[in-house]
Design an enzyme around this catalytic site. Sequence first.
Site, PDB file in Angstrom:
ATOM      1  N   LYS A  47       7.695  46.626 -30.673  1.00 53.87           N
ATOM      2  CA  LYS A  47       8.546  45.873 -29.762  1.00 53.87           C
ATOM      3  C   LYS A  47      10.007  46.257 -29.974  1.00 53.87           C
ATOM      4  O   LYS A  47      10.587  45.984 -31.022  1.00 53.87           O
ATOM      5  CB  LYS A  47       8.415  44.372 -29.972  1.00 53.87           C
ATOM      6  N   SER A  65      17.741  40.846 -38.552  1.00 49.27           N
ATOM      7  CA  SER A  65      18.539  39.898 -39.329  1.00 49.27           C
ATOM      8  C   SER A  65      17.726  39.306 -40.485  1.00 49.27           C
ATOM      9  O   SER A  65      16.501  39.209 -40.417  1.00 49.27           O
ATOM     10  CB  SER A  65      19.024  38.767 -38.424  1.00 49.27           C
ATOM     11  N   THR A  66      18.432  38.874 -41.516  1.00 44.69           N
ATOM     12  CA  THR A  66      17.781  38.266 -42.682  1.00 44.69           C
ATOM     13  C   THR A  66      17.061  36.979 -42.270  1.00 44.69           C
ATOM     14  O   THR A  66      15.967  36.682 -42.757  1.00 44.69           O
ATOM     15  CB  THR A  66      18.825  38.008 -43.778  1.00 44.69           C
ATOM     16  N   GLU A  67      17.660  36.255 -41.318  1.00 44.74           N
ATOM     17  CA  GLU A  67      17.067  34.989 -40.890  1.00 44.74           C
ATOM     18  C   GLU A  67      15.677  35.208 -40.275  1.00 44.74           C
ATOM     19  O   GLU A  67      14.705  34.547 -40.647  1.00 44.74           O
ATOM     20  CB  GLU A  67      18.024  34.365 -39.883  1.00 44.74           C
ATOM     21  N   GLU A  75      13.517  45.292 -43.489  1.00 40.99           N
ATOM     22  CA  GLU A  75      14.812  45.933 -43.716  1.00 40.99           C
ATOM     23  C   GLU A  75      15.832  45.041 -43.031  1.00 40.99           C
ATOM     24  O   GLU A  75      15.862  44.964 -41.801  1.00 40.99           O
ATOM     25  CB  GLU A  75      14.772  47.355 -43.132  1.00 40.99           C
ATOM     26  N   CYS A 104      23.447  48.160 -40.456  1.00 44.85           N
ATOM     27  CA  CYS A 104      23.086  47.249 -41.541  1.00 44.85           C
ATOM     28  C   CYS A 104      23.710  47.684 -42.863  1.00 44.85           C
ATOM     29  O   CYS A 104      24.015  46.861 -43.714  1.00 44.85           O
ATOM     30  CB  CYS A 104      21.578  47.130 -41.661  1.00 44.85           C
ATOM     31  N   GLU A 116      27.509  38.963 -42.920  1.00 44.24           N
ATOM     32  CA  GLU A 116      27.426  40.187 -42.118  1.00 44.24           C
ATOM     33  C   GLU A 116      28.050  39.910 -40.748  1.00 44.24           C
ATOM     34  O   GLU A 116      27.583  39.032 -40.024  1.00 44.24           O
ATOM     35  CB  GLU A 116      25.951  40.567 -41.964  1.00 44.24           C
TER      36      GLU A 116
HETATM   37  P1  NDP Z   1      17.191  39.705 -34.771  1.00 38.67           P
HETATM   38  O1  NDP Z   1      16.799  39.770 -36.185  1.00 38.67           O
HETATM   39  O2  NDP Z   1      17.006  38.436 -34.027  1.00 38.67           O
HETATM   40  O3  NDP Z   1      16.427  40.821 -33.940  1.00 38.67           O
HETATM   41  C1  NDP Z   1      15.722  41.921 -34.460  1.00 38.67           C
HETATM   42  C2  NDP Z   1      14.415  42.103 -33.690  1.00 38.67           C
HETATM   43  O4  NDP Z   1      13.520  41.026 -33.962  1.00 38.67           O
HETATM   44  C3  NDP Z   1      14.575  42.117 -32.186  1.00 38.67           C
HETATM   45  O5  NDP Z   1      13.626  42.986 -31.614  1.00 38.67           O
HETATM   46  C4  NDP Z   1      14.276  40.670 -31.842  1.00 38.67           C
HETATM   47  O6  NDP Z   1      13.933  40.517 -30.493  1.00 38.67           O
HETATM   48  C5  NDP Z   1      13.128  40.382 -32.761  1.00 38.67           C
HETATM   49  N1  NDP Z   1      12.882  38.976 -33.055  1.00 38.67           N
HETATM   50  C6  NDP Z   1      13.711  37.897 -32.895  1.00 38.67           C
HETATM   51  N2  NDP Z   1      13.110  36.765 -33.325  1.00 38.67           N
HETATM   52  C7  NDP Z   1      11.880  37.117 -33.778  1.00 38.67           C
HETATM   53  C8  NDP Z   1      10.787  36.397 -34.365  1.00 38.67           C
HETATM   54  N3  NDP Z   1      10.850  35.085 -34.585  1.00 38.67           N
HETATM   55  N4  NDP Z   1       9.677  37.084 -34.725  1.00 38.67           N
HETATM   56  C9  NDP Z   1       9.608  38.409 -34.547  1.00 38.67           C
HETATM   57  N5  NDP Z   1      10.602  39.139 -33.989  1.00 38.67           N
HETATM   58  C10 NDP Z   1      11.729  38.514 -33.614  1.00 38.67           C
HETATM   59  O7  NDP Z   1      18.690  40.157 -34.656  1.00 38.67           O
HETATM   60  P2  NDP Z   1      19.710  39.818 -33.471  1.00 38.67           P
HETATM   61  O8  NDP Z   1      19.590  40.856 -32.475  1.00 38.67           O
HETATM   62  O9  NDP Z   1      19.563  38.424 -32.985  1.00 38.67           O
HETATM   63  O10 NDP Z   1      21.081  39.944 -34.226  1.00 38.67           O
HETATM   64  C11 NDP Z   1      21.576  38.839 -34.993  1.00 38.67           C
HETATM   65  C12 NDP Z   1      22.267  39.321 -36.230  1.00 38.67           C
HETATM   66  O11 NDP Z   1      21.349  39.988 -37.058  1.00 38.67           O
HETATM   67  C13 NDP Z   1      23.355  40.331 -36.002  1.00 38.67           C
HETATM   68  O12 NDP Z   1      24.553  39.725 -35.693  1.00 38.67           O
HETATM   69  C14 NDP Z   1      23.382  41.059 -37.297  1.00 38.67           C
HETATM   70  O13 NDP Z   1      24.190  40.377 -38.215  1.00 38.67           O
HETATM   71  C15 NDP Z   1      21.964  41.024 -37.757  1.00 38.67           C
HETATM   72  N6  NDP Z   1      21.229  42.259 -37.480  1.00 38.67           N
HETATM   73  C16 NDP Z   1      20.976  43.089 -38.509  1.00 38.67           C
HETATM   74  C17 NDP Z   1      20.319  44.274 -38.284  1.00 38.67           C
HETATM   75  C18 NDP Z   1      20.031  45.192 -39.382  1.00 38.67           C
HETATM   76  O14 NDP Z   1      19.673  46.332 -39.137  1.00 38.67           O
HETATM   77  N7  NDP Z   1      20.148  44.761 -40.609  1.00 38.67           N
HETATM   78  C19 NDP Z   1      19.904  44.687 -36.960  1.00 38.67           C
HETATM   79  C20 NDP Z   1      20.170  43.724 -35.941  1.00 38.67           C
HETATM   80  C21 NDP Z   1      20.816  42.566 -36.217  1.00 38.67           C
HETATM   81  P3  NDP Z   1      15.116  40.357 -29.395  1.00 38.67           P
HETATM   82  O15 NDP Z   1      16.175  41.349 -29.669  1.00 38.67           O
HETATM   83  O16 NDP Z   1      14.468  40.678 -28.155  1.00 38.67           O
HETATM   84  O17 NDP Z   1      15.597  38.950 -29.542  1.00 38.67           O
END
Ligand code: NDP
Length: 478
Positions: A184, A237-239, A258, A292, A389
């Site tokens: 995805k 994201s870590t969350e 990651e 990241c 971050e």
């Molecule tokens: P997310 O962690 O929400 O998104 C990463 C991926 O996970 C996307 O494909 C997202 O879908 C998907 N996703 C979201 N919720 C779920 C879930 N409950 N179960 C499974 N998959 C899920 O990052 P965000 O795009 O919301 O970014 C938020 C923050 O995260 C950023 O501001 C940044 O600080 C951090 N981040 C860190 C990254 C890294 O490489 N370390 C990369 C991206 C973000 P969708 O995008 O369609 O919501």
Amino acid sequence: MTKFEYAPAPESRSIVSLRESYGLFINGEFGPGVDGRAFKTISPATEEVLAEVTEAGPADVDRAVTAARKAYEQTWSAMPGRERAKYLFRIARIIQERARELAVLESLDNGKPIRESRDVDIPLVAAHFFYHAGWADKLEYAGYGPAPRPLGVAGQVIPWNFPLLMLAWKIAPALACGNTVVLKPAETTPLTALAFAEICQQADLPPGVVNIVTGAGETGRALVEHPGIDKVAFTGSTEVGRQIARACAPTRKKVTLELGGKAANIVFEDAPVDQAVEGIVNGIFFNQGHVCCAGSRLLVQESVYSDVLASLRRRLTTLRLGDPLDKNTDVGAINSAAQLAKIRELSEVGEAEGAQRWSPPCELPVKGFWFPPTLFTGVSQAHRIAREEIFGPVLSVLTFRTPAEALEKANNTPYGLSAGVWTEKGSLILWMASRLRAGVVWANTFNKFDPTSPFGGYKESGYGREGGRHGLEAYLDV
Ligand code: NDP
């Protein structure tokens, strides 16, 4: 100093033929979703709608997992490694042939400068497939036993910052090891993953080996929680990583995460200033800081603080922000309105907490999502901009006096993905590298990637490694 202007040098969009709408890629074919839902993907630089993309619901995810399972059992896992390698080599070559198109498409959908998608992202994507093609028939020599077995079906969820590159990091090792995948892409950047689905068709990859389901977080959740998958690979994201770890804990799924980072880029007094300044700029302004492992905390030795800061400010005034498709652009658009809001909010918090904010004079386009390259000085370790971050073009500058203090400050973070060390002393590099709690430590450089090097974090930056021999372990039953 005479300021000379660059003439615009836009890359042509004509090499990309966008469809009005895209279906899901399941079992080797594009098709509609079960419940007919769709969303729009836009160019973050102009807010122009690029295409409509299908939103996969749980029933679609289930179809994709079933297709992947069938392909795993009937073709892919039984195929000799040397045959799987041929497909991976073919995919790598098609990526090279279509490199310009993929670079333009990536910059359109993501907002990153074409210079980066053309010279960094896409060449690395091809390199990942070439590298893993080489492993496909040599897995018994990887150090994981005489006959390592694949895991089965991998569910992979990737973010928007390096859309096609993160896809390559996930899909290339999975296929090389004999797994099939359902991936995805992020909601805001699905287009290159869909172009990759076309490449799978072009390479005659057996149906069901790669499936692409587009959608938002709910689609990702349906995928990672699907009982039919054996392996979860996530970057984001870590969350969300925590939620996934929780959901998978009671299952037998193998998980690699990651996650975020807050890397220290440490400049010692004997470092060559100009070279370090280039590394600082590359560390935090590459890909608008949506990285990241970005060097988002600059630690400068006090004795050279004013020299380094003066050079850094001078260098920032030469960065060109604007049209991602212009070959002169250094800083492109922020990927989404939501990310821009987050960067603005944390920057305001930085000011409110007492740090000093500075950006070079810089005109922002009216349409689209933009944020100027920004420095914060007077940052203390307690400030949120030193701990959280930001994932944007924002650098927090701190100082130190001794190597021990630099080390303590660098490690004072819940994250541990990367770090940079700038000094002419080899012994100091080794001393720091062996004590920094970070998955990658760069010395006198930053943000260098290679498919042969493992990448991954300590602490809240996640677990598992991607790339290199170590990365194969995540896709093998060892
Ligand atoms: P997310 O962690 O929400 O998104 C990463 C991926 O996970 C996307 O494909 C997202 O879908 C998907 N996703 C979201 N919720 C779920 C879930 N409950 N179960 C499974 N998959 C899920 O990052 P965000 O795009 O919301 O970014 C938020 C923050 O995260 C950023 O501001 C940044 O600080 C951090 N981040 C860190 C990254 C890294 O490489 N370390 C990369 C991206 C973000 P969708 O995008 O369609 O919501």
